[in-house]
Structure formats: structure tokens, C-alpha cells
Design an enzyme around this catalytic site. Structure first.
Site, PDB file in Angstrom:
ATOM      1  N   GLU A 182       3.373 -18.047  27.524  1.00 58.67           N
ATOM      2  CA  GLU A 182       3.606 -16.809  26.781  1.00 58.67           C
ATOM      3  C   GLU A 182       3.626 -15.567  27.675  1.00 58.67           C
ATOM      4  OE1 GLU A 182       0.589 -16.882  23.698  1.00 58.67           O
ATOM      5  OE2 GLU A 182       1.573 -18.529  22.664  1.00 58.67           O
ATOM      6  N   GLU A 234       5.384 -27.108  20.887  1.00 58.31           N
ATOM      7  CA  GLU A 234       4.274 -26.862  19.944  1.00 58.31           C
ATOM      8  C   GLU A 234       4.815 -26.760  18.531  1.00 58.31           C
ATOM      9  OE1 GLU A 234       1.745 -23.580  21.137  1.00 58.31           O
ATOM     10  OE2 GLU A 234       1.881 -24.125  23.245  1.00 58.31           O
TER      11      GLU A 234
HETATM   12  C1  XIL Z   1      -4.169 -22.473  19.688  1.00 62.28           C
HETATM   13  C2  XIL Z   1      -4.978 -23.676  19.203  1.00 62.28           C
HETATM   14  O1  XIL Z   1      -4.196 -24.453  18.301  1.00 62.28           O
HETATM   15  C3  XIL Z   1      -6.242 -23.205  18.509  1.00 62.28           C
HETATM   16  O2  XIL Z   1      -7.084 -24.326  18.224  1.00 62.28           O
HETATM   17  C4  XIL Z   1      -6.997 -22.223  19.398  1.00 62.28           C
HETATM   18  O3  XIL Z   1      -8.074 -21.698  18.680  1.00 62.28           O
HETATM   19  C5  XIL Z   1      -6.082 -21.095  19.864  1.00 62.28           C
HETATM   20  O4  XIL Z   1      -4.949 -21.632  20.506  1.00 62.28           O
HETATM   21  N1  XIL Z   1       0.300 -20.851  21.523  1.00 62.28           N
HETATM   22  C6  XIL Z   1      -0.277 -21.659  22.452  1.00 62.28           C
HETATM   23  C7  XIL Z   1      -1.412 -22.528  22.051  1.00 62.28           C
HETATM   24  O5  XIL Z   1       0.203 -21.764  23.585  1.00 62.28           O
HETATM   25  O6  XIL Z   1      -2.323 -22.730  23.109  1.00 62.28           O
HETATM   26  C8  XIL Z   1      -2.139 -21.971  20.860  1.00 62.28           C
HETATM   27  O7  XIL Z   1      -3.080 -22.953  20.462  1.00 62.28           O
HETATM   28  C9  XIL Z   1      -1.183 -21.649  19.748  1.00 62.28           C
HETATM   29  C10 XIL Z   1      -0.182 -20.625  20.194  1.00 62.28           C
END
Ligand code: XIL
Length: 352
Positions: free
Chosen positions: A150, A263
Site C-alpha cells: 500500500e 486479498e
Molecule cells: C488486515 C487483517 O485482515 C486484520 O486482521 C488486521 O487487524 C489488519 O490488517 N490490506 C492489507 C492487509 O494489506 O494486511 C490488511 O489485513 C487488510 C488491508
């Protein structure tokens, strides 16, 4: 009667592959046939639960620790590393012959001590030690790393204001990718970013900004192998720009880069904006993203951010669709496949 018996005899004579008929194909087997890999985020504390482990090992070629490899998890204070959860995850993967995606090395959501690093030299030293230690530990065991996560602001086309950018400018990315390559030359190195498939001028600008960044990185010989498309879909808020996203995947391919869907899941938050919204509609964007990436780019893997509500907290604001208790993945809380499972299965098998 005779007709009935003949019918029965005919049925009995048919070679019915019972197991194939009883067991639906797994996403792993479907993906493998296409030379793709399918995987899911996992939570280490659940790996000892037999139904969780079975769901993961049945369906997945690869796993990605949801949180266990984040800077926040492995190096809470400077130079003090704790890899317990990450080690458990990697050991599980090795036991069952799964690959691992390492998520993630450099992300704005880092420990406070990192956010407060006072100088370019201090940031450089911290990033160098973090990457050398973390990537080095799993050398040969983690096939793919989200090196930078990100780097852009959510829903904006500008680089995110972080301690890394403040202290080093965008060359913090050069440094991170080079450090990761030095620590494990065989590992695939990925830049992972949000909402690159959306419609609207901001997202068109964001895609252009990512490609421009990649051009600068490549012109400086930064070792980057692909871009991860986070797929946190927001039905009611996002619409997929087929042409824009397809063009983006093509642009990556032209530059020799892979596309990964990293994701995939969906939120319930904005679903009330859609008239007569049905749970099946969640399935559409899941399949669409895969179809577009495969048709236009070098899609190599599809990772969902969890297969089921295992380990997820119920939504605080479930919205009007009462069936949507959690972020939507592929199985419900009784482990029954959702329409999104079929959409992913179909897209992975190449059917539009
Ligand atoms: C999120 C997880 O799903 C949660 O359990 C945690 O509390 C916060 O992070 N983008 C990403 C991930 O790259 O690492 C994030 O994951 C969601 C958004």
C-alpha cells in the site's frame, strides 16, 4: 417393472466415479490445471483446528499469514524479533506441501518506534535489518514477498505519507526491493496495492501513477516481479472498470511483470445502496477480477483473504443483508460454499 429393472441394470453398469461425483473439485485442483496457484490468508492460532486445517489444505496451493509476518508482529521493538506465529505458519505449509506468500515487509502500519524514526540513516538501518532478518530467516521457504504494501493512499493517486517516504523519498522502495533480493535471490518480489480495478477518475489516475512508479523503479534497476491487486471489494461502492483494469494488467505484462490477486474478499458495508441486492451478487466481482486479470495480464495466483468466517469477527455494521455477518469469502460459517466459491471456481477454470 421390467423396464424399471432394466433401467436399474443400465445405471449399475455405468462406471460412475463415485468419489468424483460426491466431492466437488477443489479450487486448488482447478487452479493447478491452468498453471495458476490458489491460496488464502491464514491465522496461525487456528492451524491446529482440524476442520480449519482441512479446508486450507484441501483448497489451497499456498497460504499467506494474515498478520503473523507484519513488522508489528515480528519486531515490536528495535532488533527484538519474535517469529513464533510466522514459524508455525511456515512449518504448517511445509508439512502439507503448500507455498507461502510473505505479507508484508514495508507498510505504513508499522510499530510506533518505526513511525518515529528520526532520520534517513535510522530508517535505512531499520529497514535493512528488518528485511535481512525476516527474509533471510525464511530463505528458500517463502516463495513470494509483498515487499512494499500500500505505497499509495487509499482511494487516492498519491504516494502515502509515511516515515519511509518522509525520510527517504520514494527510493525507500528501491532500497526495500534490493534488500529483499539480496536476502533471498530466488524469492518473487511484489508491490501490493489497493483498489486498482475501480471505476472513476481517481482510480484511473491511481493506475497511471502505479505504472509511472513502476517505470521509475525499473529505470533504476529495482528488482520487482509483479504487482499484487488487493481485492477488498465493496459492493455498493466499487464498480469494476473492465477496460481500465484490463489495460493496467496489460501494462504490467508489457513491462514483464506478473499480476497477482492477493486479498480477495467483500464487505457488507455499502450493500444497502444496491436495490434488491442478493448474496449471489457478491459473487460477480470475485469472478470478474480473475477473468479480467487472466485475459489481459500474466495472472499467477489468486489469494482470498480467508476462506471462511473462521477467525473473522462478525461485522459491527452488518447492513441490510442479514446473511452478511462477516466479510464475504468463499464459505459460510457452516463451511458450505457460497456463490462466490462457484464464481471463483468458474473464473479459475477459464469459463466466463
Ligand atoms: C488486515 C487483517 O485482515 C486484520 O486482521 C488486521 O487487524 C489488519 O490488517 N490490506 C492489507 C492487509 O494489506 O494486511 C490488511 O489485513 C487488510 C488491508
Amino acid at each position: 417393472m421390467l423396464k424399471g429393472m432394466l433401467g436399474l441394470a443400465a445405471v449399475c453398469a455405468l462406471p460412475i466415479p463415485m468419489s468424483a461425483a460426491a466431492e466437488p473439485a477443489t479450487l486448488r485442483s482447478i487452479a493447478d490445471r491452468k498453471g495458476l496457484k490458489f491460496g488464502s490468508a491464514v491465522d496461525p492460532e487456528l492451524l491446529d483446528k482440524p476442520d480449519y486445517a482441512k479446508l486450507i489444505t484441501d483448497q489451497c496451493d499456498l497460504i499467506a499469514p494474515r498478520n503473523a509476518l507484519k513488522w508489528n508482529a515480528v519486531e515490536k521493538s528495535p532488533g527484538k524479533f519474535s517469529f513464533g506465529d510466522a514459524d508455525r505458519t511456515v512449518a504448517f505449509a511445509q508439512k502439507y506441501g503448500l507455498e507461502v506468500r510473505g505479507h508484508t515487509l514495508v507498510w505504513y502500519d508499522s510499530p510506533d518506534w518505526v513511525k518515529r524514526l528520526p532520520s534517513p540513516a535510522a530508517v535505512t538501518e531499520a529497514v535493512a535489518q528488518h528485511i535481512a532478518t525476516t527474509v533471510g530467516r525464511y530463505k528458500g521457504r517463502i516463495a513470494s514477498w509483498d515487499v512494499v504494501n500500500e505505497p499509495f493512499e487509499y482511494d487516492q493517486a498519491v504516494l502515502r505519507k509515511t516515515v519511509f517516504l518522509d525520510q527517504l523519498g520514494e527510493k525507500y522502495m528501491d532500497f526495500a526491493f534490493k534488500a529483499a533480493r539480496a536476502a533471498d535471490p530466488a524469492a518473487e518480489l511484489i508491490l501490493n496495492e489497493t483498489h486498482l480495478y475501480d471505476s472513476g477518475p481517481v482510480y484511473t489516475a491511481k493506475r497511471q501513477a502505479v505504472i509511472a512508479l513502476i517505470d521509475r523503479l525499473q529505470s533504476r534497476n529495482v528488482p520487482i516481479d509483479g504487482v499484487g491487486i488487493q481485492g477488498h471489494i465493496r459492493p455498493g461502492h466499487d464498480t469494476i472498470d473492465r477496460e481500465g483494469f484490463g489495460g493496467f494488467c496489460k501494462d504490467l505484462k508489457t513491462r514483464g511483470l506478473k499480476t497477482l490477486i492477493t486479498e480477495l474478499d467483500a464487505s457488507c458495508r455499502f450493500a444497502d445502496r444496491l436495490p434488491q441486492f442478493t448474496p449471489a451478487e457478491y459473487a460477480l466481482p470475485f469472478g470478474e477480477l480473475i477473468d479480467i486479470a487472466e485475459a489481459n495480464g500474466r495472472l499467477s495466483s489468486v489469494v482470498v483473504w480467508g476462506l471462511s468466517p473462521f477467525g473473522l469477527k462478525p461485522n459491527e455494521t452488518p447492513g441490510p443483508n442479514k446473511a452478511c455477518k462477516y466479510r464475504i469469502n468463499l464459505f459460510d460459517d457452516a463451511l458450505k460454499p457460497l456463490p462466490s466459491f462457484d464464481a471463483v471456481a468458474q473464473a479459475l477454470s477459464g469459463g466466463a
